[in-house]
Design an enzyme around this catalytic site. Structure first.
Site, PDB file in Angstrom:
ATOM      1  N   LYS A   1      -1.111  -1.233  -4.552  1.00  0.00           N
ATOM      2  CA  LYS A   1      -1.878   0.020  -4.694  1.00  0.00           C
ATOM      3  C   LYS A   1      -0.892   1.122  -5.065  1.00  0.00           C
ATOM      4  CE  LYS A   1      -5.106  -0.903  -0.891  1.00  0.00           C
ATOM      5  NZ  LYS A   1      -5.552  -0.368   0.419  1.00  0.00           N
TER       6      LYS A   1
ATOM      7  N   ASP B   1       0.863  -1.179   0.000  1.00  0.00           N
ATOM      8  CA  ASP B   1       0.000   0.000   0.000  1.00  0.00           C
ATOM      9  C   ASP B   1       0.905   1.236   0.000  1.00  0.00           C
ATOM     10  OD1 ASP B   1      -2.179   1.677   0.401  1.00  0.00           O
ATOM     11  OD2 ASP B   1      -2.453   1.165   2.496  1.00  0.00           O
TER      12      ASP B   1
HETATM   13  P1  IMP Z   1       1.838  -0.524   3.787  1.00  0.00           P
HETATM   14  O1  IMP Z   1       2.897  -0.465   4.837  1.00  0.00           O
HETATM   15  O2  IMP Z   1       1.029   0.768   3.754  1.00  0.00           O
HETATM   16  O3  IMP Z   1       2.342  -0.877   2.421  1.00  0.00           O
HETATM   17  O4  IMP Z   1       0.779  -1.592   4.257  1.00  0.00           O
HETATM   18  C1  IMP Z   1       1.038  -2.917   4.217  1.00  0.00           C
HETATM   19  C2  IMP Z   1       0.120  -3.683   5.125  1.00  0.00           C
HETATM   20  O5  IMP Z   1      -1.091  -2.985   5.450  1.00  0.00           O
HETATM   21  C3  IMP Z   1      -0.317  -4.947   4.398  1.00  0.00           C
HETATM   22  O6  IMP Z   1       0.596  -5.995   4.585  1.00  0.00           O
HETATM   23  C4  IMP Z   1      -1.665  -5.210   5.000  1.00  0.00           C
HETATM   24  O7  IMP Z   1      -1.521  -5.941   6.192  1.00  0.00           O
HETATM   25  C5  IMP Z   1      -2.208  -3.829   5.352  1.00  0.00           C
HETATM   26  N1  IMP Z   1      -3.109  -3.328   4.292  1.00  0.00           N
HETATM   27  C6  IMP Z   1      -2.880  -2.314   3.431  1.00  0.00           C
HETATM   28  N2  IMP Z   1      -3.925  -2.125   2.615  1.00  0.00           N
HETATM   29  C7  IMP Z   1      -4.840  -3.050   2.966  1.00  0.00           C
HETATM   30  C8  IMP Z   1      -6.152  -3.383   2.468  1.00  0.00           C
HETATM   31  O8  IMP Z   1      -6.702  -2.781   1.534  1.00  0.00           O
HETATM   32  N3  IMP Z   1      -6.779  -4.409   3.082  1.00  0.00           N
HETATM   33  C9  IMP Z   1      -6.233  -5.115   4.122  1.00  0.00           C
HETATM   34  N4  IMP Z   1      -5.019  -4.850   4.600  1.00  0.00           N
HETATM   35  C10 IMP Z   1      -4.323  -3.825   4.033  1.00  0.00           C
END
Ligand code: IMP
Length: 182
Positions: free
Chosen positions: A129, A101
């Site tokens: 994303k 994300d």
């Molecule tokens: P990041 O650090 O923002 O890239 O987020 C990574 C983590 O956030 C992922 O491994 C998921 O556990 C959680 N996450 C991010 N987006 C989503 C979503 O749309 N649904 C469920 N979990 C999410």
């Protein structure tokens, strides 16, 4: 609750794409024995299907990671809740994630794992994303690029629920609980 879900990626489309990823990994790692590192808890469903689509010898290990902050937003404050069971120096590591994300979690993991001096370090994520990225991450295998919405199913949760769904669905903002600050 189930009536509110909108399927974004069907079970059939997931299986097709996972098979393609497995074939690509088998080709790229031919002659080697990569160690697939599944990131808990979100990636276990994806990893379980992925390994059955890989036709070369592999090994698996797991890392548990939890992000601090509001339930649907990563703040980049990552805590390792369970570590790999063995040293990985000199090995071909393939990190298997459910979703990238902001990129903050995988950025932390990459820095942590590269300090252990693997031979190679690559990333395979089921979902990406790109519009939400806050830090540039080299993604080697991506199942699907998706829009900036919150998704559940196929291992992904909201408040530990919905991991069992065989498809990826969007969770409408109305379904997200809110609470007053403080
Ligand atoms: P990041 O650090 O923002 O890239 O987020 C990574 C983590 O956030 C992922 O491994 C998921 O556990 C959680 N996450 C991010 N987006 C989503 C979503 O749309 N649904 C469920 N979990 C999410």
């Amino acid at each position: 609750m189930s009536n509110e879900w909108e399927v974004l990626i069907s079970a059939e489309a997931l299986q097709r794409r996972v098979r393609e990823l497995g074939e690509a990994i088998s080709r790229d790692y031919a002659g080697r024995e990569p160690l697939l590192v599944g990131i808990l808890r979100g990636a276990w469903v994806f990893l379980a299907d992925l390994v059955r689509c890989i036709s070369i010898p592999i090994r698996c290990d797991f890392m548990g990671v939890s992000s601090y902050g509001p339930q649907t937003e990563s703040q980049g404050l990552v805590r390792i809740t369970s570590d790999l069971s063995e040293p990985v120096t000199g090995q071909d590591l393939l990190v298997v994630e459910d979703i990238v994300d902001t990129g903050l979690t995988i950025d932390y993991l990459l820095r942590n794992l590269s300090a252990r001096r693997p031979r190679t370090l690559k990333i395979c994520t089921l979902l990406n994303k790109p519009d939400r990225r806050r830090v540039e991450i080299p993604l080697d295998y991506v199942g699907f690029n998706i829009p900036s919405c919150f998704v559940i199913g196929y291992g992904l949760d909201y408040n530990q629920h919905h991991r069992e769904l065989p498809f990826i669905a969007t969770l409408p903002p109305s379904a997200l609980s809110v609470s007053p600050p403080g």
